[in-house]
Write an enzyme that holds these catalytic residues in place. Structure first.
Site, PDB file in Angstrom:
ATOM      1  N   SER A   1      52.578  34.924  45.708  1.00  0.00           N
ATOM      2  CA  SER A   1      51.996  36.211  45.357  1.00  0.00           C
ATOM      3  C   SER A   1      52.746  37.350  46.050  1.00  0.00           C
ATOM      4  CB  SER A   1      50.506  36.226  45.713  1.00  0.00           C
ATOM      5  OG  SER A   1      49.879  37.394  45.244  1.00  0.00           O
TER       6      SER A   1
ATOM      7  N   ASP B   1      52.103  42.710  41.501  1.00  0.00           N
ATOM      8  CA  ASP B   1      52.594  41.971  42.656  1.00  0.00           C
ATOM      9  C   ASP B   1      53.574  40.898  42.168  1.00  0.00           C
ATOM     10  OD1 ASP B   1      50.762  40.321  41.382  1.00  0.00           O
ATOM     11  OD2 ASP B   1      50.021  39.442  43.221  1.00  0.00           O
TER      12      ASP B   1
ATOM     13  N   ASP C   1      53.457  37.639  41.488  1.00  0.00           N
ATOM     14  CA  ASP C   1      53.158  36.682  40.417  1.00  0.00           C
ATOM     15  C   ASP C   1      52.396  37.308  39.254  1.00  0.00           C
ATOM     16  OD1 ASP C   1      50.785  36.834  42.012  1.00  0.00           O
ATOM     17  OD2 ASP C   1      50.102  34.926  41.211  1.00  0.00           O
TER      18      ASP C   1
ATOM     19  N   ASP D   1      49.522  38.993  38.835  1.00  0.00           N
ATOM     20  CA  ASP D   1      48.074  38.945  38.584  1.00  0.00           C
ATOM     21  C   ASP D   1      47.326  40.090  39.242  1.00  0.00           C
ATOM     22  OD1 ASP D   1      48.157  38.127  41.250  1.00  0.00           O
ATOM     23  OD2 ASP D   1      46.873  36.377  40.956  1.00  0.00           O
TER      24      ASP D   1
END
Length: 474
Positions: free
Chosen positions: A108, A243, A245, A247
């Site tokens: 992340s 961010d 990843d 999400d």
């Protein structure tokens, strides 16, 4: 051969608020294989499957970790379906459609020397109970060969984009100039296509070959300045980013000012006609004060806790959602939006809240939507490289003696109105301000959230608290 439990217990990798996280050096091939085998073992107790979906972010270490996970799946007689670099919600959505488990290799927003694994059941994110079961699995670790990853299939990316092209009009963003800060986001190759198909003029910005750890809850001063510069330079109506990843979203208004994640999601929930919300305790109090929802349930921080609350809300309400202070929006039930069915996606998603707010704004300014909300402002920041043990000890001090703790935080002139220990320590002062301290679930960081009647005073409150903590506990 060792057991999965012995390998994982000695690895130093732990589950945080969303997935297993640790140093890249801790995610050895053996550890990745042990996690995969334990995950499959737990999933087999609930469902039957012969395929598992895998995707990665753009971290330098992610592909090798995915290869180790895929090698374990092949040895276990399962077929890995490899979607390459895609946003986490794209992987989750595809896995739910195909009713198969999934593994996302991502850290992340945390620095590139760390990484992680997120696990998905055929019906969505794993629960905290699933996490405990994975760590407790004690099967003998199967000796695994080294296999190459399968060829990338693009169906997860295509399906994810189609989800929103079907929901919104192709003229939604006509006349809008949208800047996309691409950096190293897992979705950077998808977003321009989506926004252009919705009518926007897209300006691609800031693509990086180096991993950039964007934290949507603690946006750097440099990133804030860049957004404002880009807005002036390209006359943008908004800047969009996520961010690592994909999400957790970032969306600026027409001045280049980024919206707080919970404010963005509050507006999106209003647009989507959500009846009941589950939100972490760290979210802005304006969510209740605006009186837009029939029920708002506060939870611990982390998407598994938000999802856990959905089961109760769904017994009473038909339009259920949740979100986090970082902006990740979780749709808990199928809903109808202007005659179009939108299926539930109970995992953090960056696109839905952003597109919903842009649709809500229409030809108007995003800033005008924010101005209509209650004047409660949130700021947040963190102390990095602050061990979790130190954070917990600090919070125990505050719980034991709140008034004395306020004095240590240079807030001794105020009285304590109430404290909330749902997750960390959230102190409401008699003047209405709020200070909330908690250790990060993903990294050795102490996070501080504050609420006040202006953005400036909220920011000053965060700065004062963190500087005071460093002074007496640095």
């Amino acid at each position: 051969m060792p057991s999965t439990n012995s390998v994982l217990s000695q690895s130093g990798v732990a589950f945080g608020t969303s997935g297993a996280r640790g140093l890249v050096t801790q995610f050895t091939p053996q550890v990745c294989k042990a996690f995969t085998q334990a995950f499959v073992s737990v999933m087999k107790q609930h469902s039957s499957f012969n395929r598992v979906a895998i995707a990665i972010d753009n971290r330098p270490s992610s592909r090798a970790m995915a290869q180790a996970c895929a090698s374990s799946l092949i040895t276990l007689g399962l077929q890995p379906i490899y979607f390459g670099v895609v946003p986490t919600p794209a992987l989750a959505y595809m896995a739910m459609q195909q009713e198969i488990p999934a593994i996302m290799v991502t850290g992340s927003h945390i620095p590139f020397d760390r990484n992680g694994l997120k696990f998905y059941r055929p019906d969505g994110e794993i629960t905290k109970a699933d996490e405990l079961a994975i760590l407790a699995d004690d099967t003998e670790l199967v000796e695994t060969g080294q296999y190459e990853l399968p060829e990338v299939t693009d169906t997860a990316a295509t399906s994810y984009i189609t989800r929103y092209l079907n929901l919104f009009s192709p003229t939604l963003l006509v006349g809008k100039r949208i800047g996309i800060y691409e950096h190293s986001s897992a979705g950077r190759d998808l977003y321009a296509e989506l926004f252009e198909k919705l009518g926007a003029k897209v300006v691609s910005l800031g693509r990086s070959d180096q991993f950039v750890p964007i934290d949507t809850e603690a946006v750097s001063f440099q990133d804030i300045e860049m957004a404002q510069f880009w807005q002036r330079e390209y006359q943008l109506d908004a800047v969009f980013s996520t961010d690592g990843d994909g999400d957790r979203p970032l969306l600026s208004d027409e001045t280049g000012t980024y919206l707080r994640g919970d404010i963005l999601c509050l507006l999106a929930a209003q647009y989507l006609g959500i009846e009941a919300l589950a939100i972490p305790v760290s979210c802005n109090s304006a969510i209740e004060v605006c009186n837009s929802f029939k029920l708002v349930k506060r939870t611990k921080i982390g998407s598994p806790y938000v999802i856990e609350a959905f089961s109760t809300l769904q017994t009473q309400y038909s339009r259920v959602a949740g979100f986090e202070a970082n902006g990740g929006f979780l749709l808990g039930s199928d809903i109808d939006v202007s005659g179009v069915k939108l299926s539930a996606l109970p995992t953090r998603d960056a696109l839905l809240p952003v597109l919903a707010v842009l649709a809500m704004a229409g030809d108007g300014a995003v800033s005008h939507l924010v101005e209509q909300l209650p004047t409660i402002f949130t700021a947040s920041d963190r102390i990095q490289n602050f061990a979790r043990e130190r954070s917990l000890a600090l919070i125990e001090q505050g719980i034991a003696s709140p008034k004395a703790f306020l004095a240590k935080l240079s807030l001794g002139q105020f009285e304590v109105l109430s404290i909330d220990t749902t997750d960390g320590l959230r102190i409401t002062l008699t003047n209405g301000d709020v200070v909330h301290l908690r250790p990060s679930g993903n990294a050795p960081e102490l996070r501080c959230y504050a609420e006040s009647n202006s953005l400036k005073s909220a920011g000053l409150l965060v700065d004062l608290v963190l500087k005071s903590i460093l002074a007496f506990n640095g």
